[in-house]
Motif scaffolding. Sequence first.
Motif, PDB file in Angstrom:
ATOM      1  N   LYS A   1       0.835  -1.213   0.000  1.00 15.69           N
ATOM      2  CA  LYS A   1       0.000   0.000   0.000  1.00 15.69           C
ATOM      3  C   LYS A   1       0.868   1.262   0.000  1.00 15.69           C
ATOM      4  O   LYS A   1       0.542   2.244  -0.669  1.00 15.69           O
ATOM      5  N   LEU A   2       1.968   1.245   0.734  1.00 15.11           N
ATOM      6  CA  LEU A   2       2.859   2.408   0.739  1.00 15.11           C
ATOM      7  C   LEU A   2       3.514   2.605  -0.627  1.00 15.11           C
ATOM      8  O   LEU A   2       3.694   3.744  -1.072  1.00 15.11           O
ATOM      9  N   GLU A   3       3.880   1.525  -1.298  1.00 14.27           N
ATOM     10  CA  GLU A   3       4.438   1.623  -2.656  1.00 14.27           C
ATOM     11  C   GLU A   3       3.408   2.245  -3.601  1.00 14.27           C
ATOM     12  O   GLU A   3       3.746   3.096  -4.421  1.00 14.27           O
ATOM     13  N   LYS A   4       2.169   1.800  -3.475  1.00 12.10           N
ATOM     14  CA  LYS A   4       1.108   2.338  -4.334  1.00 12.10           C
ATOM     15  C   LYS A   4       0.919   3.826  -4.063  1.00 12.10           C
ATOM     16  O   LYS A   4       0.775   4.631  -4.995  1.00 12.10           O
ATOM     17  N   LEU A   5       0.937   4.222  -2.796  1.00  8.52           N
ATOM     18  CA  LEU A   5       0.800   5.632  -2.426  1.00  8.52           C
ATOM     19  C   LEU A   5       1.969   6.441  -2.975  1.00  8.52           C
ATOM     20  O   LEU A   5       1.778   7.549  -3.497  1.00  8.52           O
ATOM     21  N   LYS A   6       3.173   5.907  -2.894  1.00  5.85           N
ATOM     22  CA  LYS A   6       4.360   6.597  -3.407  1.00  5.85           C
ATOM     23  C   LYS A   6       4.236   6.795  -4.921  1.00  5.85           C
ATOM     24  O   LYS A   6       4.518   7.877  -5.432  1.00  5.85           O
ATOM     25  N   ASP A   7       3.815   5.765  -5.633  1.00  5.33           N
ATOM     26  CA  ASP A   7       3.634   5.868  -7.089  1.00  5.33           C
ATOM     27  C   ASP A   7       2.587   6.920  -7.448  1.00  5.33           C
ATOM     28  O   ASP A   7       2.796   7.724  -8.375  1.00  5.33           O
ATOM     29  N   LEU A   8       1.498   6.927  -6.706  1.00  9.00           N
ATOM     30  CA  LEU A   8       0.442   7.934  -6.974  1.00  9.00           C
ATOM     31  C   LEU A   8       0.958   9.343  -6.702  1.00  9.00           C
ATOM     32  O   LEU A   8       0.671  10.273  -7.447  1.00  9.00           O
ATOM     33  N   GLU A   9       1.713   9.504  -5.651  1.00 12.37           N
ATOM     34  CA  GLU A   9       2.247  10.804  -5.299  1.00 12.37           C
ATOM     35  C   GLU A   9       3.221  11.294  -6.380  1.00 12.37           C
ATOM     36  O   GLU A   9       3.244  12.466  -6.736  1.00 12.37           O
ATOM     37  N   GLN A  10       4.030  10.382  -6.922  1.00 10.58           N
ATOM     38  CA  GLN A  10       4.972  10.748  -7.977  1.00 10.58           C
ATOM     39  C   GLN A  10       4.273  11.122  -9.276  1.00 10.58           C
ATOM     40  O   GLN A  10       4.796  11.888 -10.082  1.00 10.58           O
ATOM     41  N   GLN A  11       3.071  10.593  -9.462  1.00  7.07           N
ATOM     42  CA  GLN A  11       2.288  10.924 -10.664  1.00  7.07           C
ATOM     43  C   GLN A  11       1.542  12.255 -10.516  1.00  7.07           C
ATOM     44  O   GLN A  11       0.937  12.722 -11.449  1.00  7.07           O
ATOM     45  N   GLY A  12       1.587  12.819  -9.329  1.00  7.67           N
ATOM     46  CA  GLY A  12       1.003  14.135  -9.114  1.00  7.67           C
ATOM     47  C   GLY A  12      -0.359  14.130  -8.440  1.00  7.67           C
ATOM     48  O   GLY A  12      -1.034  15.150  -8.400  1.00  7.67           O
ATOM     49  N   PHE A  13      -0.809  13.014  -7.940  1.00  4.84           N
ATOM     50  CA  PHE A  13      -2.104  12.961  -7.252  1.00  4.84           C
ATOM     51  C   PHE A  13      -1.991  13.502  -5.865  1.00  4.84           C
ATOM     52  O   PHE A  13      -1.071  13.474  -5.184  1.00  4.84           O
TER      53      PHE A  13
END
Length: 156
Positions: free
Chosen positions: A144-156
Amino acid sequence: MYYGYRCYTKEDEPLGWLYTFNKNLEYAWTNRDFHLCKRWKTEKGAKKHFDYYNNNWQFKSKGGYLKIEVMPEFSESNSSAKSNQQRWNEANRDKVYESQEKYNQKRPIMSFRPKIELLEWLEEERRFDKDGEPETDAALLNRKLEKLKDLEQQGF
């Protein structure tokens, strides 16, 4: 059953069993304290180091020699049954603590108490493997933290 190095004089008189001390720099023999002696579970292991110890014993005893023989049976006390690693750890506690601190700084253990709603949500998000085993809490949180990190890097 152990194999050890039996010490002999240059006149072929048996002395006892080889042991070393002072960081393997000093050589001596004993007939009582077998737990101190150099010993191996297999004859092959004893043969592997034989030349080294035999040369040093010949120098120390001024012409004596070693023989690989089966040692008499003896029981190890709890303190002498410790592995080399355990004895080193006890003798160098400060180094063990220092390296543990370095490890913990690089990989910290985080502790927190999530709200009940989050725990319920995480339980719903938990995946199961082929055998029906649920993923561990650590694996779930890391995913879940990896998914959150990926979303944050995409600008969400």
